[in-house]
Design an enzyme around this catalytic site. Sequence first.
Site, PDB file in Angstrom:
ATOM      1  N   LYS A  45       0.566  -1.144  -0.157  1.00  0.00           N
ATOM      2  CA  LYS A  45      -0.475  -0.502  -0.111  1.00  0.00           C
ATOM      3  C   LYS A  45       0.983   1.359  -0.330  1.00  0.00           C
ATOM      4  O   LYS A  45       2.006   1.453   0.348  1.00  0.00           O
ATOM      5  CB  LYS A  45      -1.046  -0.658   1.235  1.00  0.00           C
ATOM      6  CG  LYS A  45      -0.196  -0.158   2.540  1.00  0.00           C
ATOM      7  CD  LYS A  45      -1.528  -1.248   3.378  1.00  0.00           C
ATOM      8  CE  LYS A  45      -0.260  -0.425   4.834  1.00  0.00           C
ATOM      9  NZ  LYS A  45      -0.991  -1.904   5.709  1.00  0.00           N
ATOM     10  N   ARG A 143     -10.819  -1.232  13.979  1.00  0.00           N
ATOM     11  CA  ARG A 143     -10.884  -0.413  12.616  1.00  0.00           C
ATOM     12  C   ARG A 143     -11.887  -1.615  12.098  1.00  0.00           C
ATOM     13  O   ARG A 143     -12.394  -0.831  10.392  1.00  0.00           O
ATOM     14  CB  ARG A 143      -9.811  -0.632  11.718  1.00  0.00           C
ATOM     15  CG  ARG A 143      -8.697   0.623  11.870  1.00  0.00           C
ATOM     16  CD  ARG A 143      -7.639   0.378  10.829  1.00  0.00           C
ATOM     17  NE  ARG A 143      -6.657  -0.348  10.725  1.00  0.00           N
ATOM     18  CZ  ARG A 143      -6.159  -0.621  10.119  1.00  0.00           C
ATOM     19  NH1 ARG A 143      -5.220   0.261   9.983  1.00  0.00           N
ATOM     20  NH2 ARG A 143      -5.084  -1.445   9.542  1.00  0.00           N
ATOM     21  N   TYR A 274      16.648  29.095  10.308  1.00  0.00           N
ATOM     22  CA  TYR A 274      15.411  29.743  10.076  1.00  0.00           C
ATOM     23  C   TYR A 274      15.018  30.082  12.420  1.00  0.00           C
ATOM     24  O   TYR A 274      15.528  28.785  12.635  1.00  0.00           O
ATOM     25  CB  TYR A 274      13.805  29.186   9.818  1.00  0.00           C
ATOM     26  CG  TYR A 274      13.869  29.759   8.390  1.00  0.00           C
ATOM     27  CD1 TYR A 274      13.344  30.560   7.801  1.00  0.00           C
ATOM     28  CD2 TYR A 274      13.695  28.780   7.465  1.00  0.00           C
ATOM     29  CE1 TYR A 274      13.361  30.760   6.289  1.00  0.00           C
ATOM     30  CE2 TYR A 274      12.614  28.396   6.277  1.00  0.00           C
ATOM     31  CZ  TYR A 274      13.429  29.773   5.759  1.00  0.00           C
ATOM     32  OH  TYR A 274      13.242  30.108   4.636  1.00  0.00           O
ATOM     33  N   MET A 324      13.131  24.038   3.467  1.00  0.00           N
ATOM     34  CA  MET A 324      11.981  23.158   2.461  1.00  0.00           C
ATOM     35  C   MET A 324      12.446  22.279   1.510  1.00  0.00           C
ATOM     36  O   MET A 324      12.759  21.819   1.467  1.00  0.00           O
ATOM     37  CB  MET A 324      11.067  24.462   2.184  1.00  0.00           C
ATOM     38  CG  MET A 324       9.856  23.639   0.920  1.00  0.00           C
ATOM     39  SD  MET A 324       9.112  25.018   0.155  1.00  0.00           S
ATOM     40  CE  MET A 324       8.061  25.018   0.993  1.00  0.00           C
TER      41      MET A 324
END
Length: 379
Positions: A45, A143, A274, A324
């Site tokens: 998956k 679930r 930062y 980023m």
Amino acid sequence: MSEYPLNQLSKPLRVWAQIDLTALKHNLQSLKQKSGLAAVMAVIKADAYGHGLAAVAHCLESQQIDFFGVAHIAEAQALTKLAVKTRIYLLGATLPEERAQIVEHGWTPCICSLAEAEHLNSLAVSQKKQLKVHIAIDTGMGRGGFLPEQLKEVCIKLSALDALNYEGVASHFCSSDEDEAFTHLQIQLFNEAVGILENHFKREFRYRHLANTAGILDYNIPSCNLSRPGLGLYGIAVGLGKNTGNNRDLKPVMTLKSKITLIRELPKGTSLSYGRDYITPYKMQVATVGIGYGDGYPRAVNNNGKAQVFIEGQLCPVLGRVTMDQILVDVSAVPQAMIGSEVELFGPNLSVNQVSTWSNTIPWEIFTQITPRVTRIVH
Ligand SMILES: *Cc1c(COP(=O)(O)O)cnc(C)c1O
């Protein structure tokens, strides 16, 4: 060597994930052996845990597995498009609008409720088909599936659904990597549930399955005959015994890499990144590396200031916050480091388990957060 996905190629590369299919095959064999079970479902998956569905599925299919485990029909469709022949199993509850397609393709759902069973049965009747299904038992995950105390009543109703072929029984561990006592209780509940079902249907089920990676590595479950490894296939041992010799046998499939884009000598007292979380305590060689959270390298990794990366044979501290597209690294102790030097973020020299601990998360999440900007290079 091939590259996947093809539409993401951009040369030269500054950030990439090497996918080692030899390690993948090795891990499959190792887990098969460890589980002691005849059959195996490879859980692929979420784009094969971020490793790239096509390459992983084709590789595993060549190794004779019994099922591919996927999360939902979009992933089943992708496998079908890849012309995969191995049977496809859906690991969770299905939506009503997904079911006609499931019956049409003969994908194998796990029955999570009576309503789901009845709907699938009526669709199979209208398509004049028999659908192979597995019965899900909820032994603690919550679930979906039938609670053990509901089983006797449920059996009677399931038996009336003539177009369903109850081929398997399944449950799922919720804390096999954390709680030994509860895991043993789940095994016991599962055994009892299988007993009730087999008693009712007057036959053995072809597939009985419960174990994820931690379950395979740390427990023997003789009542099962199919295992469902996910993370372990990708080379990561998890579980209470993860540091014991046996599990070292797994080899990491993905190595996340980038390159040094710049090296500067910065004086004592220079603020980095930062928020100025880091101030150089002395003169330092600071490397800029071309990866950041935009590639899926976790921003939280350096919250405690302990994160490291592997450069030219040495672990080097990450300095300040992850941005980023770039991170800063202390390479003062690595005189051979230069612009273009390769940087390993995780892989054989630095475990994704370690990176996930630094980021206060789990290896599954690290893998599945690697973004499409990262080219997967398959070996
Ligand atoms: C994801 C999943 C697995 C695989 O779990 P790992 O811990 O990655 O081995 C097995 N079974 C089910 C039902 C799952 O959802």
